[in-house]
Design an enzyme around this catalytic site. Structure first.
Site, PDB file in Angstrom:
ATOM      1  N   SER A  90      -5.182  33.395  44.341  1.00  0.00           N
ATOM      2  CA  SER A  90      -6.007  33.026  45.483  1.00  0.00           C
ATOM      3  C   SER A  90      -7.175  33.602  45.823  1.00  0.00           C
ATOM      4  O   SER A  90      -7.628  35.097  45.318  1.00  0.00           O
ATOM      5  CB  SER A  90      -5.633  32.075  46.089  1.00  0.00           C
ATOM      6  OG  SER A  90      -6.344  30.845  46.375  1.00  0.00           O
ATOM      7  N   HIS A 195      -8.060  24.756  45.529  1.00  0.00           N
ATOM      8  CA  HIS A 195      -8.237  24.473  44.704  1.00  0.00           C
ATOM      9  C   HIS A 195      -8.312  23.226  43.974  1.00  0.00           C
ATOM     10  O   HIS A 195      -8.563  22.754  42.529  1.00  0.00           O
ATOM     11  CB  HIS A 195      -6.975  25.612  43.676  1.00  0.00           C
ATOM     12  CG  HIS A 195      -7.237  26.729  43.942  1.00  0.00           C
ATOM     13  ND1 HIS A 195      -8.241  28.080  44.084  1.00  0.00           N
ATOM     14  CD2 HIS A 195      -6.394  27.462  45.237  1.00  0.00           C
ATOM     15  CE1 HIS A 195      -8.188  28.994  44.583  1.00  0.00           C
ATOM     16  NE2 HIS A 195      -6.963  28.917  45.276  1.00  0.00           N
TER      17      HIS A 195
END
Length: 305
Positions: A90, A195
């Site tokens: 991430s 996400h």
């Protein structure tokens, strides 16, 4: 001889005091923190002295972890250890791209700071959360999530470990379904449903920020969370889309192994990625560097290779 990959920690790994002893031990790491404070004052203080609550705020978490990740990479390079490949989980992907010279550290810090601000704003508009689901197959988790309007499998970490993002009201019922199916759901210390479609506004805003950024081709292959393959083509598009799409970590690591990586070194707070990698493959070496003790152990281990 096999190849080395640096993998950079992401949000959720933060803890008070992170990076402090490395900054004092390594001149190169200390210089990174000085650069960070010149761009974003208070970064070192937040890393070294910030409370759990302060570090949990996404607008603080992301630039702080990015800085710790990069500083540890600098400390390793100071010891002569460099990577052939890079990846990050991430937000760690931005540290990987900075390490690989797709942009310089300071430019990356500005991007990460804006990314964190945008994602925090998006998080505050909805009551959401994330949970790690353990002991169930990817397929079973996807099946259970399909029974809800706002539960999304978003991080495919390793066998028996998938993170979901969800509306908090549905997360409780979903966790009960996971337990009934023989699994375990653990709520994560993050402040939003990352996400997932809940981050759409953040992705749109970050796209506008990226439009004015100077991003070039990386000097070493950096593997994308979005595709699980090396970055190519439009780096900015991949970075924008990463915010609203799942992290395909298991596939990413397997692809790196296929390309000859046999040693993974996790950089940054914690050792969650190291644990995931050892579950993905028993044939590779997985090390972590989060403080001076683990730095010295890793340098010693690598010197014997």
């Amino acid at each position: 001889m096999g190849k080395i990959a640096f993998v950079f920690a992401g949000q959720g790994a933060q803890y008070p005091g992170m990076g402090k002893d490395v900054a004092e031990y390594s001149k190169a790491a200390g210089e990174v923190f000085a650069k960070a404070d010149a761009v974003r004052p208070e970064t070192s203080r937040q890393c070294f002295e910030g409370t759990d609550e302060e570090l949990k705020e996404t607008k603080n978490t992301q630039p702080c972890i990015y800085t710790v990740d990069y500083a540890i990479a600098a400390a390793l390079e100071e010891k002569g250890i460099k990577a052939d490949f890079a990846a990050g989980f991430s937000l760690g992907e931005l540290a990987a791209l900075a390490y690989a010279k797709a942009f310089d550290f300071e430019s990356g810090l500005k991007l990460v700071s804006k990314r964190g601000e945008l994602m925090q704003i998006a998080s505050e508009k909805h009551d959401t959360g994330m949970a790690a689901v353990l002991k169930l197959s990817d397929e079973k988790i996807e099946e259970l999530a399909a029974g809800y309007d706002n539960v999304y499998p978003v991080n495919f970490n390793c066998n028996g470990n998938v993170t979901v993002a969800a509306d908090r009201a549905q997360l409780t019922d979903f966790a009960a379904d996971v337990k009934e199916a023989g699994g375990l759901a653990r709520i994560l210390k993050v402040s939003g449903a990352f996400h997932s479609p809940y981050m759409a506004e953040a992705a749109e805003g970050f796209g506008e920020v990226l439009a004015g950024a100077d991003v070039c081709e990386s000097e070493i292959p950096v593997y994308s969370n979005r595709t699980a393959l090396p970055y190519e083509g439009d780096y900015k598009e991949l970075l924008q889309q990463q915010i609203i799409n799942p992290v395909r970590w298991k596939d990413l690591i397997e692809h790196m192994i296929e390309e000859g990586v046999d040693t993974f070194i996790e950089l940054g707070p914690g050792k969650a990625l190291t644990s995931m990698i050892t579950r993905i493959s028993k044939e590779v070496t997985a090390l972590n560097v989060s403080d001076v003790e683990s730095l010295e152990k890793t340098v010693e281990r690598m010197s014997g290779c």
